[in-house]
Design a protein around this motif. Structure first.
Motif, short mmCIF file in Angstrom:
data_model
loop_
_atom_site.label_atom_id
_atom_site.label_comp_id
_atom_site.label_asym_id
_atom_site.label_seq_id
_atom_site.Cartn_x
_atom_site.Cartn_y
_atom_site.Cartn_z
N GLU A 147 -1.67 -14.16 -10.09
CA GLU A 147 -2.96 -13.54 -9.79
C GLU A 147 -2.87 -12.02 -9.87
OE1 GLU A 147 -6.95 -13.73 -9.17
OE2 GLU A 147 -5.60 -15.42 -9.45
N ILE A 148 -1.76 -11.45 -9.39
CA ILE A 148 -1.58 -9.99 -9.45
C ILE A 148 -1.49 -9.53 -10.90
CG2 ILE A 148 0.06 -8.13 -8.92
CD1 ILE A 148 0.62 -9.55 -6.28
N LYS A 149 -0.79 -10.30 -11.74
CA LYS A 149 -0.68 -9.94 -13.16
C LYS A 149 -2.01 -10.06 -13.88
CE LYS A 149 4.16 -11.21 -13.72
NZ LYS A 149 5.11 -12.15 -14.33
N ASN A 150 -2.78 -11.09 -13.58
CA ASN A 150 -4.06 -11.31 -14.26
C ASN A 150 -5.14 -10.34 -13.78
OD1 ASN A 150 -3.04 -13.39 -15.80
ND2 ASN A 150 -3.72 -14.98 -14.39
N ARG A 151 -5.18 -10.04 -12.49
CA ARG A 151 -6.23 -9.17 -11.94
C ARG A 151 -5.59 -8.10 -11.03
NH1 ARG A 151 -8.77 -14.46 -11.12
NH2 ARG A 151 -10.43 -14.66 -12.65
N PRO A 152 -4.97 -7.10 -11.61
CA PRO A 152 -4.28 -6.09 -10.78
C PRO A 152 -5.26 -5.26 -9.94
CG PRO A 152 -4.23 -5.45 -13.08
CD PRO A 152 -4.81 -6.82 -13.03
N GLY A 153 -6.45 -5.01 -10.46
CA GLY A 153 -7.44 -4.23 -9.70
C GLY A 153 -7.89 -4.95 -8.45
N ARG A 154 -8.17 -6.24 -8.57
CA ARG A 154 -8.61 -7.05 -7.42
C ARG A 154 -7.51 -7.12 -6.36
NH1 ARG A 154 -10.78 -13.12 -8.04
NH2 ARG A 154 -12.72 -12.08 -8.59
N ALA A 155 -6.26 -7.33 -6.81
CA ALA A 155 -5.15 -7.42 -5.87
C ALA A 155 -4.95 -6.09 -5.14
CB ALA A 155 -3.88 -7.83 -6.59
N THR A 156 -5.08 -5.00 -5.88
CA THR A 156 -4.91 -3.68 -5.26
C THR A 156 -6.02 -3.42 -4.24
OG1 THR A 156 -3.90 -2.85 -7.28
CG2 THR A 156 -4.70 -1.21 -5.73
N LEU A 157 -7.26 -3.73 -4.60
CA LEU A 157 -8.37 -3.53 -3.66
C LEU A 157 -8.25 -4.42 -2.42
CD1 LEU A 157 -11.41 -3.11 -6.07
CD2 LEU A 157 -10.30 -1.36 -4.67
N THR A 158 -7.78 -5.65 -2.61
CA THR A 158 -7.58 -6.54 -1.47
C THR A 158 -6.53 -5.97 -0.52
OG1 THR A 158 -8.17 -8.45 -2.82
CG2 THR A 158 -6.95 -8.88 -0.79
N LEU A 159 -5.42 -5.53 -1.08
CA LEU A 159 -4.35 -4.95 -0.26
C LEU A 159 -4.85 -3.69 0.45
CD1 LEU A 159 -1.39 -5.06 0.61
CD2 LEU A 159 -0.87 -3.65 -1.40
N LEU A 160 -5.58 -2.84 -0.27
CA LEU A 160 -6.10 -1.62 0.35
C LEU A 160 -7.09 -1.93 1.47
CD1 LEU A 160 -6.61 0.83 -2.65
CD2 LEU A 160 -5.04 1.06 -0.73
N SER A 161 -7.92 -2.94 1.28
CA SER A 161 -8.89 -3.27 2.33
C SER A 161 -8.19 -3.76 3.59
CB SER A 161 -9.89 -4.31 1.83
OG SER A 161 -9.25 -5.55 1.60
N ILE A 162 -7.12 -4.52 3.42
CA ILE A 162 -6.36 -4.98 4.59
C ILE A 162 -5.69 -3.80 5.28
CG2 ILE A 162 -4.36 -6.34 5.30
CD1 ILE A 162 -5.14 -8.33 3.07
N VAL A 163 -5.08 -2.91 4.50
CA VAL A 163 -4.40 -1.74 5.08
C VAL A 163 -5.40 -0.84 5.80
CG1 VAL A 163 -3.16 0.38 4.48
CG2 VAL A 163 -2.48 -1.79 3.47
N ILE A 164 -6.55 -0.60 5.20
CA ILE A 164 -7.56 0.26 5.83
C ILE A 164 -8.10 -0.39 7.10
CG2 ILE A 164 -9.90 1.18 5.53
CD1 ILE A 164 -9.13 1.69 2.59
N GLY A 165 -8.32 -1.70 7.08
CA GLY A 165 -8.79 -2.39 8.29
C GLY A 165 -7.81 -2.30 9.43
N VAL A 166 -6.54 -2.54 9.15
CA VAL A 166 -5.51 -2.46 10.20
C VAL A 166 -5.39 -1.03 10.70
CG1 VAL A 166 -3.03 -2.67 10.64
CG2 VAL A 166 -4.24 -4.47 9.42
N ALA A 167 -5.44 -0.06 9.79
CA ALA A 167 -5.35 1.34 10.19
C ALA A 167 -6.53 1.74 11.07
CB ALA A 167 -5.28 2.24 8.96
N ALA A 168 -7.73 1.24 10.76
CA ALA A 168 -8.90 1.56 11.57
C ALA A 168 -8.77 0.99 12.98
CB ALA A 168 -10.17 1.03 10.90
N VAL A 169 -8.31 -0.24 13.09
CA VAL A 169 -8.14 -0.86 14.41
C VAL A 169 -7.09 -0.10 15.22
CG1 VAL A 169 -7.32 -2.93 15.58
CG2 VAL A 169 -8.93 -3.13 13.70
N VAL A 170 -5.98 0.25 14.59
CA VAL A 170 -4.93 0.99 15.29
C VAL A 170 -5.43 2.37 15.71
CG1 VAL A 170 -2.66 2.07 15.00
CG2 VAL A 170 -3.03 -0.27 14.25
N ALA A 171 -6.19 3.04 14.82
CA ALA A 171 -6.70 4.37 15.14
C ALA A 171 -7.67 4.33 16.31
CB ALA A 171 -7.39 4.97 13.91
N VAL A 172 -8.53 3.34 16.36
CA VAL A 172 -9.47 3.21 17.48
C VAL A 172 -8.72 2.93 18.77
CG1 VAL A 172 -11.31 1.79 18.43
CG2 VAL A 172 -11.46 2.59 16.08
N ALA A 173 -7.73 2.05 18.72
CA ALA A 173 -6.95 1.72 19.92
C ALA A 173 -6.19 2.94 20.43
CB ALA A 173 -5.98 0.58 19.63
#
Length: 114
Positions: A10-36
């Motif tokens: 899936e990463i090889k076939n759709r690198p943009g989607r995989a990158t955006l998915t990973l970034l959304s998870i990282v940004i979500g976790v960072a937002a929760v940690v920052a608020v806490a």
């Protein structure tokens, strides 16, 4: 093992989607940690500010029941040796209303009327 094959394909076939998915998870976790962390540091800053301004109370005197302390009694307390300050404090209990039912607190979290 098979899951990793699907993931890599899936990463090889759709690198943009995989990158955006990973970034959304990282940004979500960072937002929760920052608020806490922000909430925690704000609470600590407020507590230290109040302690530095007023100091920690070694003794707190409350009137029994819902009564109040009279002015002459407060003056006698303020004149007691070792007392630095005698300041008033307003404390009011709230009542819970739900669908027209009022449940006043009795200080223990139970309904006071039968």
């Amino acid at each position: 093992m098979i899951l990793w094959k699907f993931t890599l394909r899936e990463i090889k076939n759709r690198p943009g989607r995989a990158t955006l998915t990973l970034l959304s998870i990282v940004i979500g976790v960072a937002a929760v940690v920052a608020v806490a962390v922000g909430t925690s540091s704000t609470n600590e800053a407020c507590q230290s500010m109040y302690l530095s301004l007023a100091g920690r109370a070694a003794l707190e005197i409350n009137a029994a029941g819902d009564g109040s302390i009279e002015e002459d009694e407060a003056a006698r307390i303020a004149e007691t040796p070792g007392v630095r300050a005698a300041v008033p404090s307003v404390q009011r209990w709230s009542a819970l209303r739900h669908r027209g039912n009022k449940r006043p607190p009795d200080g223990h979290g139970h309904r006071s009327d039968p």
